[in-house]
Scaffold this active site. Structure first.
Site, short mmCIF file in Angstrom:
data_model
loop_
_atom_site.label_atom_id
_atom_site.label_comp_id
_atom_site.label_asym_id
_atom_site.label_seq_id
_atom_site.Cartn_x
_atom_site.Cartn_y
_atom_site.Cartn_z
N ASP A 190 1.09 -1.51 4.82
CA ASP A 190 0.78 -0.07 5.67
C ASP A 190 -0.56 0.43 4.89
OD1 ASP A 190 0.82 2.28 6.76
OD2 ASP A 190 2.36 3.18 5.50
N CYS B 237 -1.13 4.02 11.17
CA CYS B 237 -0.87 5.22 12.11
C CYS B 237 -2.60 5.47 12.97
CB CYS B 237 -1.01 6.43 11.05
SG CYS B 237 -1.87 6.63 9.69
N CYS C 267 0.97 -1.09 0.00
CA CYS C 267 -0.05 0.08 -0.06
C CYS C 267 0.98 1.10 0.05
CB CYS C 267 -0.65 -0.04 1.22
SG CYS C 267 -1.98 -1.60 1.43
N ALA C 268 1.32 1.59 -0.96
CA ALA C 268 2.66 2.60 -1.36
C ALA C 268 2.50 3.90 -1.21
CB ALA C 268 3.36 1.99 -2.52
N ALA C 269 1.54 4.44 -1.82
CA ALA C 269 1.37 5.89 -2.08
C ALA C 269 1.14 6.63 -0.59
CB ALA C 269 -0.03 6.10 -3.06
N PRO C 270 1.67 7.97 -0.43
CA PRO C 270 2.38 8.65 -1.45
C PRO C 270 3.87 8.31 -1.81
CG PRO C 270 1.99 9.85 0.69
CD PRO C 270 1.44 8.67 0.81
N GLY C 271 4.31 7.31 -0.89
CA GLY C 271 5.51 6.72 -1.14
C GLY C 271 6.68 6.91 -0.11
N MET C 272 6.40 7.76 0.86
CA MET C 272 7.31 8.12 2.01
C MET C 272 8.13 6.75 2.38
SD MET C 272 6.63 11.04 2.24
CE MET C 272 7.24 12.03 3.79
#
Ligand SMILES: C[S@@+](CC[C@H](N)C(=O)[O-])C[C@H]1O[C@@H](n2cnc3c(N)ncnc32)[C@H](O)[C@@H]1O
Length: 433
Positions: free
Chosen positions: A304, A357, A235-240
Site C-alpha cells: 500500500d 488511493c 508500507c504500514a503507517a499509520p496502521g489502519m
C-alpha cells in the site's frame, strides 16, 4: 448614519479561517499545512468550514457572484465572505456576533440560498459514515448488541440482495439506522449526518470501533490471510490496514509491519498497540531492503505504497488539482519497485494485494501490467470474484487481461473513497491464467 457598529470585531475563528483561505488561494498552498501552522485553538472548526468550502467551492463562488454580495459591499474581504457564506449555508447554518461582515452576509442569506438552489454541490454525493469493528477488542455480535442498546436500528437486507440493492439501501438510510456492509462483515454503515457524532464517540476513542472508509477495508479482505499465517505489510503507517489484517487473522500468526518514516513509525506502534494487536512486529526501515532474512516465512504481502492520493474524499483543496505527469511518473516508478520487490524477495509468498488511493491508471493498472510483465511467476486474480461478484467498478477493459480483474472503488458509484485494488497469486507449476 450607518446602522452598523464598526467597533464590533469579526470573531477570531472567522478571521483565522479567512486568513488560511486567502493564503491558500493566493499562494496555491496546501490547506492542511496552513491549518497545521495556525495556532488558533479551534482548529477543528476551522477545518470543518474549509472542508465545506473545498467540497462546494464552485457553488459558493458562483452564489457570491450571482447575488452581487461583493460588488454591493466592496469593503467586504472576499475570503471572509467565502468563509461566512460557507458557514451560513453549509456549515453550522448560523453566524456568531454582530460585526458588519456577519450582518451583511446574514442579510444576503435568502438570496444566497436561492442562488444555490439547483447548483451542483459535491456534498450531494452521499457519503456514509463507515465504522469498522475492531474484532481484537470487540466481537461483531457484541458490537451489534451494544448498538441496539444505544437505540440504533439495524436495517437488514435479504440474503440474495444484489450490490445495486445494497447501494440503494445505503442511500435511503434514516439517521438512526445502520447497516452491515455487504463485502466486509465488520464494517458498519451510518447516515452521513452522524459523522460528527462518531468522531468523538466512546468506542471510537477506545479503538473498539475504527473510523475507516469502506474502500480501504477491501485490501485486508481480499488478501485474506488465514489465522496463524505470516504476513508482511510493506508500507504500514499509520496502521489502519495492519489492524484490519490482525482482525482477519484473529490476532493469531505474525505480521511484519514496515514503515520508513520515523514519525509515522511511532504512530504505527501507538495505533497497533492501542488497537490490541498482539501479533504485529513493527519495523522501522525501507521495505526495499526487507527479505526472507529480516522477515522469514512471509506468505501474504500487502503493498500500500505512497501515492498521489487523488481518490481520498476528505482532502481539503481549494485549488484545482491538475494531473501532474512528472509526479505520477516518479510515484509509479516507486510503486512498481516496491511491488516487484514483494514478488521477488520472499520465496514462500502465496498472495499479494496491491492498493492505492489514487484513481490514475498510471499508479494502478499500469503498475500492475509492468509488474506482471517482469514477474511472470505471478498471476492476477479477479477481485470481483473474490468479492462474490457483489461489486461493479473494475479497471480499464482496454488493458487486456488486467483491467477487468482489478477493482476500483469510485466515490460517486460506490459511496466510498476512490481506491484501486489488485490481487496477485504465485503460480504453481502448470498453472494457467
Ligand atoms: C498510503 S500510506 C500507507 C497507509 C497504511 N497502509 C494504512 O492503511 O494505514 C504509505 C506509507 O508507506 C510509507 N512508505 C513509502 N515508501 C516506503 C518504503 N520504501 N518502505 C517503507 N515504507 C514506505 C510511507 O511513509 C507511508 O507511511
Amino acid at each position: 448614519m450607518s446602522k452598523f457598529n464598526h467597533s464590533v470585531k469579526v470573531p477570531t475563528q472567522y478571521r483565522a479561517t479567512a486568513k488560511i483561505l486567502r493564503t491558500a488561494l493566493e499562494k496555491q498552498k496546501s490547506i492542511k499545512s496552513l491549518i497545521f501552522e495556525e495556532r488558533h485553538a479551534r482548529v477543528r472548526s476551522l477545518q470543518a468550514v474549509l472542508k465545506h468550502y473545498s467540497d462546494n467551492r464552485g457553488a459558493v463562488d458562483q452564489a457570491i457572484e450571482d447575488t452581487g454580495l461583493l460588488t454591493e459591499n466592496p469593503n467586504l474581504d472576499p475570503s471572509l465572505a467565502k468563509v461566512l457564506v460557507t458557514e451560513l449555508i453549509f456549515g453550522r447554518k448560523q453566524l456568531n456576533g454582530e460585526s458588519k461582515p456577519v450582518q451583511t452576509v446574514r442579510r444576503f442569506k435568502e438570496k444566497l440560498q436561492q442562488a444555490l438552489t439547483g447548483a451542483l454541490t459535491k456534498e450531494e454525493v452521499f457519503k456514509p459514515r463507515y465504522v469498522r469493528i475492531n474484532t481484537n477488542l470487540l466481537s461483531i455480535a457484541d458490537a451489534l448488541e451494544y448498538l441496539a442498546s444505544e437505540q440504533w436500528r439495524r436495517k437488514e437486507l435479504p440474503a440474495d440482495a444484489s450490490y445495486p440493492d445494497f447501494l440503494a439501501a445505503i442511500k435511503s438510510l434514516e439517521e438512526d439506522e445502520f447497516m452491515t456492509d455487504i463485502n466486509v462483515a465488520s464494517v458498519l454503515i451510518f447516515h452521513p449526518k452522524t459523522a460528527y457524532y462518531w468522531a468523538s464517540q466512546d468506542f471510537v476513542r477506545s479503538k473498539k470501533f475504527i473510523l475507516q472508509s469502506k474502500g480501504t477495508c477491501l485490501a485486508a479482505e481480499l488478501l485474506d490471510p488465514p489465522p496463524g499465517s505470516t504476513v508482511l505489510d510493506m508500507c504500514a503507517a499509520p496502521g489502519m490496514k495492519t489492524v484490519h489484517l490482525c482482525n482477519v487473522m484473529e490476532n493469531k500468526g505474525r505480521i511484519y509491519a514496515v514503515e520508513q518514516s520515523g514519525d509515522r513509525y511511532k504512530t504505527l506502534c501507538n495505533i497497533t498497540d492501542a488497537a490490541g494487536c498482539k501479533i504485529v512486529t513493527p519495523i522501522l526501515g525501507d521495505a526495499l531492503t526487507m527479505d526472507s532474512n529480516s522477515c522469514p516465512d512471509v506468505e501474504y504481502i500487502l503493498v500500500d505504497p505512497s501515492c498521489s492520493g487523488n481518490g481520498m474524499q476528505n482532502r481539503i483543496s481549494v485549488v484545482d488539482e491538475q494531473k501532474d505527469d512528472d509526479r505520477l511518473f516518479k510515484l509509479a516508478g516507486l510503486q512498481a519497485k516496491i511491488l516487484s520487490h514483494a514478488m521477488r524477495a520472499f520465496p514462500n509468498v502465496k498472495r499479494i494485494a496491491y492498493c492505492t488511493c489514487s484513481l490514475w491508471q498510471e499508479e494502478n493498472e499500469k503498475v500492475v501490467q509492468f509488474c506482471l510483465q517482469v514477474n511472470p511467476s505471478f498471476k492476477l486474480l479477479s477481485g470481483k470474484k473474490a468479492l462474490r461478484n457483489k461489486w461493479q467498478s473494475v479497471g480499464d477493459s482496454e488493458i487486456a487481461n488486467i483491467g477487468k480483474k482489478c477493482l476500483y472503488c469510485r466515490p460517486d458509484s460506490d459511496l466510498t473513497d476512490g481506491i484501486f485494488l489488485a490481487l496477485f497469486e504465485k503460480r504453481r507449476e502448470g498453472d494457467e491464467d
